[in-house]
Design a protein around this motif. Structure first.
Motif, short mmCIF file in Angstrom:
data_model
loop_
_atom_site.label_atom_id
_atom_site.label_comp_id
_atom_site.label_asym_id
_atom_site.label_seq_id
_atom_site.Cartn_x
_atom_site.Cartn_y
_atom_site.Cartn_z
N HIS A 24 59.28 37.31 27.47
CA HIS A 24 58.78 36.36 28.48
C HIS A 24 59.61 36.38 29.76
N ARG A 25 60.93 36.33 29.65
CA ARG A 25 61.83 36.37 30.81
C ARG A 25 62.62 37.67 30.77
N SER A 26 62.03 38.74 31.26
CA SER A 26 62.66 40.06 31.21
C SER A 26 63.67 40.20 32.35
N VAL A 27 64.88 40.67 32.00
CA VAL A 27 65.96 40.77 32.97
C VAL A 27 66.94 41.86 32.54
N VAL A 28 67.65 42.42 33.53
CA VAL A 28 68.75 43.35 33.26
C VAL A 28 70.02 42.71 33.80
N GLU A 29 71.07 42.67 32.98
CA GLU A 29 72.37 42.15 33.38
C GLU A 29 73.40 43.26 33.22
N ILE A 30 74.28 43.41 34.20
CA ILE A 30 75.31 44.43 34.17
C ILE A 30 76.69 43.77 34.19
N LEU A 31 77.56 44.22 33.28
CA LEU A 31 78.95 43.77 33.25
C LEU A 31 79.85 44.96 33.54
N VAL A 32 80.84 44.76 34.39
CA VAL A 32 81.88 45.75 34.63
C VAL A 32 83.20 45.11 34.22
N ASP A 33 83.86 45.73 33.26
CA ASP A 33 85.11 45.20 32.71
C ASP A 33 84.94 43.75 32.25
N GLY A 34 83.79 43.44 31.67
CA GLY A 34 83.53 42.11 31.11
C GLY A 34 83.07 41.05 32.09
N LYS A 35 82.91 41.41 33.37
CA LYS A 35 82.48 40.43 34.38
C LYS A 35 81.10 40.80 34.88
N GLU A 36 80.20 39.81 34.97
CA GLU A 36 78.85 40.09 35.46
C GLU A 36 78.91 40.50 36.92
N THR A 37 78.35 41.67 37.22
CA THR A 37 78.37 42.18 38.59
C THR A 37 76.98 42.50 39.11
N GLY A 38 75.97 42.46 38.25
CA GLY A 38 74.61 42.75 38.68
C GLY A 38 73.61 42.08 37.76
N HIS A 39 72.47 41.72 38.35
CA HIS A 39 71.46 40.97 37.63
C HIS A 39 70.14 41.18 38.37
N THR A 40 69.10 41.58 37.68
CA THR A 40 67.80 41.72 38.35
C THR A 40 66.67 41.50 37.35
N PRO A 41 65.59 40.86 37.79
CA PRO A 41 64.44 40.66 36.90
C PRO A 41 63.66 41.96 36.71
N ILE A 42 62.95 42.05 35.59
CA ILE A 42 62.07 43.17 35.30
C ILE A 42 60.65 42.69 35.47
N LYS A 43 59.86 43.42 36.26
CA LYS A 43 58.49 42.98 36.53
C LYS A 43 57.45 43.69 35.66
N ASP A 44 57.74 44.91 35.18
CA ASP A 44 56.82 45.64 34.31
C ASP A 44 57.63 46.61 33.46
N ASP A 45 56.99 47.61 32.88
CA ASP A 45 57.71 48.56 32.04
C ASP A 45 58.37 49.68 32.82
N GLY A 46 58.26 49.68 34.15
CA GLY A 46 58.86 50.74 34.96
C GLY A 46 60.36 50.56 35.09
N PRO A 47 61.07 51.62 35.48
CA PRO A 47 62.52 51.55 35.64
C PRO A 47 62.93 50.58 36.76
N VAL A 48 64.06 49.93 36.57
CA VAL A 48 64.66 49.09 37.60
C VAL A 48 66.08 49.60 37.84
N THR A 49 66.55 49.50 39.06
CA THR A 49 67.92 49.93 39.37
C THR A 49 68.74 48.73 39.79
N VAL A 50 69.99 48.74 39.36
CA VAL A 50 70.93 47.67 39.69
C VAL A 50 72.19 48.32 40.26
N PRO A 51 72.43 48.15 41.58
CA PRO A 51 73.65 48.71 42.16
C PRO A 51 74.86 47.83 41.82
#
Length: 93
Positions: A24-51
């Protein structure tokens, strides 16, 4: 129903982890050395990029490309200067 998929890679001495949450709430979260540094919602099954930036001297910009579907999600670490993408290993937790 939501599912969380975890991925990890070590690059330039830093830990890069990704969580791909599908459902229901699709999202990608990125951690670098244990700290959240990126976060973006997913809108469909296509690839998403998080800088994100690695805390090197000077900082190193990388990108995580998450593909949520169809099927099982996957993640790649895209490195600077057109280097070969690195597959992030799935983690079972």
């Amino acid at each position: 129903m939501s599912r969380r998929h975890h991925f990890h890679i070590d690059y330039l001495g830093h830990s890069v982890s990704a969580t791909v949450q599908t459902g229901h709430r699709s999202v990608v979260e990125i951690l670098v050395d244990g700290k959240e540094t990126g976060h973006t919602p997913i809108k469909d099954d296509g690839p998403v990029t998080v800088p994100v930036e690695l805390p090197t001297e000077p900082p190193t910009a990388v990108t995580v490309r998450a593909t949520p579907g169809p099927g099982e999600p996957s993640c790649l670490l895209l490195v600077p200067d057109g280097g070969e993408p690195r597959e992030m290993a799935p983690r079972p937790y």
